[in-house]
Design an enzyme around this catalytic site. Sequence first.
Site, short mmCIF file in Angstrom:
data_model
loop_
_atom_site.label_atom_id
_atom_site.label_comp_id
_atom_site.label_asym_id
_atom_site.label_seq_id
_atom_site.Cartn_x
_atom_site.Cartn_y
_atom_site.Cartn_z
N ARG A 96 -17.78 -2.78 9.67
CA ARG A 96 -16.41 -2.31 9.92
C ARG A 96 -16.41 -0.89 10.47
NH1 ARG A 96 -12.85 -3.56 4.63
NH2 ARG A 96 -11.96 -1.58 5.28
N ARG A 146 0.81 -1.20 0.00
CA ARG A 146 0.00 0.00 0.00
C ARG A 146 0.85 1.26 0.00
NH1 ARG A 146 -4.94 -1.98 2.28
NH2 ARG A 146 -6.55 -0.42 2.52
N ARG A 196 -21.95 -2.01 1.04
CA ARG A 196 -21.27 -3.08 1.77
C ARG A 196 -21.69 -3.05 3.24
NH1 ARG A 196 -14.91 -3.56 1.19
NH2 ARG A 196 -14.78 -1.66 2.42
P1 ADP Z 1 -9.96 -1.13 2.15
O1 ADP Z 1 -11.31 -1.72 2.01
O2 ADP Z 1 -9.98 0.29 2.54
O3 ADP Z 1 -9.06 -1.38 1.00
P2 ADP Z 1 -8.58 -3.01 3.93
O4 ADP Z 1 -9.53 -3.98 4.49
O5 ADP Z 1 -7.63 -3.50 2.90
O6 ADP Z 1 -9.37 -1.75 3.44
O7 ADP Z 1 -7.72 -2.33 5.10
C1 ADP Z 1 -8.34 -1.68 6.19
C2 ADP Z 1 -7.32 -0.86 6.95
O8 ADP Z 1 -6.25 -1.71 7.40
C3 ADP Z 1 -6.63 0.23 6.17
O9 ADP Z 1 -7.39 1.41 6.10
C4 ADP Z 1 -5.34 0.39 6.95
O10 ADP Z 1 -5.53 1.11 8.13
C5 ADP Z 1 -5.01 -1.04 7.35
N1 ADP Z 1 -4.15 -1.70 6.34
C6 ADP Z 1 -4.48 -2.76 5.57
N2 ADP Z 1 -3.45 -3.10 4.77
C7 ADP Z 1 -2.45 -2.23 5.04
C8 ADP Z 1 -1.14 -2.05 4.54
N3 ADP Z 1 -0.63 -2.82 3.58
N4 ADP Z 1 -0.39 -1.03 5.05
C9 ADP Z 1 -0.85 -0.25 6.01
N5 ADP Z 1 -2.09 -0.34 6.52
C10 ADP Z 1 -2.89 -1.33 6.05
#
Ligand code: ADP
Length: 296
Positions: free
Chosen positions: A139, A88, A127
């Site tokens: 969530r 990310r 969602r």
């Molecule tokens: P989204 O539906 O926003 O893509 P995710 O379920 O992938 O969300 O992630 C939710 C949260 O978890 C993010 O907003 C972040 O805070 C944290 N997160 C997930 N993956 C990462 C990552 N690779 N690096 C940093 N934070 C992460």
Amino acid sequence: MRLILLGPPGAGKGTQAQRLVDKYGIVQLSTGDMLRAAVAAGTPVGLKAKDIMASGGLVPDDIVISIIADRIEQPDAANGFILDGFPRTVPQAAALDELLKQKKMKLDAVVELKVNEGALLQRVENRAAETRARGEEVRADDTPEVLAKRLASYRAQTEPLIDYYSERRSLLTVDGMMSIDGVTEEISRVLSAIGAGAKGTGKGTAKGPVKAARAPRKPAKVSRKPAGAAKKAGKKTAKKAKKPAKAARKAAKGAKKAAKRTARKPAKRSAKPAGGKGARKASKPAKKVTKRRAKR
Ligand code: ADP
């Protein structure tokens, strides 16, 4: 097959990842799911991540890098994996490169789901409504306010990965605004065109020139139907909240260096669309990226 799914929150990464899992018999590695599980279990990682996630920020790179470093070594990932939500940031991408290199693993492709930002709020609201209807807990970050912050994090920290992977010629862009089935078909099409996933489809050869697949101009009709469900490999496993492994620390260190190198030339690709031999027909997406940025 090893894939990355890239796209903003609500782009459909999780939905498509599930389908790819079924089709190719690989595992989905979602850092979001792993972190949520860590939060629910109250592990040290979970405690650190909880508030950051609830506010829409990004968890520190070293934490997610070490989670992934551990996870891709698990036996169920031996056949391949789809990274959903990781990398990310550019340092995470550089750390992943380093990890894969150390483990002599090759990344097949990075699939970018391109979506219209205006649609994302609606998707996230849907969602949340569906989750509620199933009687499950929504969530904490699926609210309009937090979504705005998640989008801001995406733009600032994750969107540069589009350039990062374009430069390495591993980016495949798919229109994420089509129907769910349409997106799945298009992903299958671009993957088979580069010869990825031949194992899961039962056919061995790429369908067309790689170049064409790497620069899909418009979603083409796909004749091939997804092969029946491949064996379901274990899903999202959420464990591991231990200290960064040695390999992960090394990867993180290398990542910092690589990120610096990348940071020095971020505008290059947009300014000079790739034109050389074999180059992804980058001028179009590059321009789009530039335009998109300019608008903001
Ligand atoms: P989204 O539906 O926003 O893509 P995710 O379920 O992938 O969300 O992630 C939710 C949260 O978890 C993010 O907003 C972040 O805070 C944290 N997160 C997930 N993956 C990462 C990552 N690779 N690096 C940093 N934070 C992460």
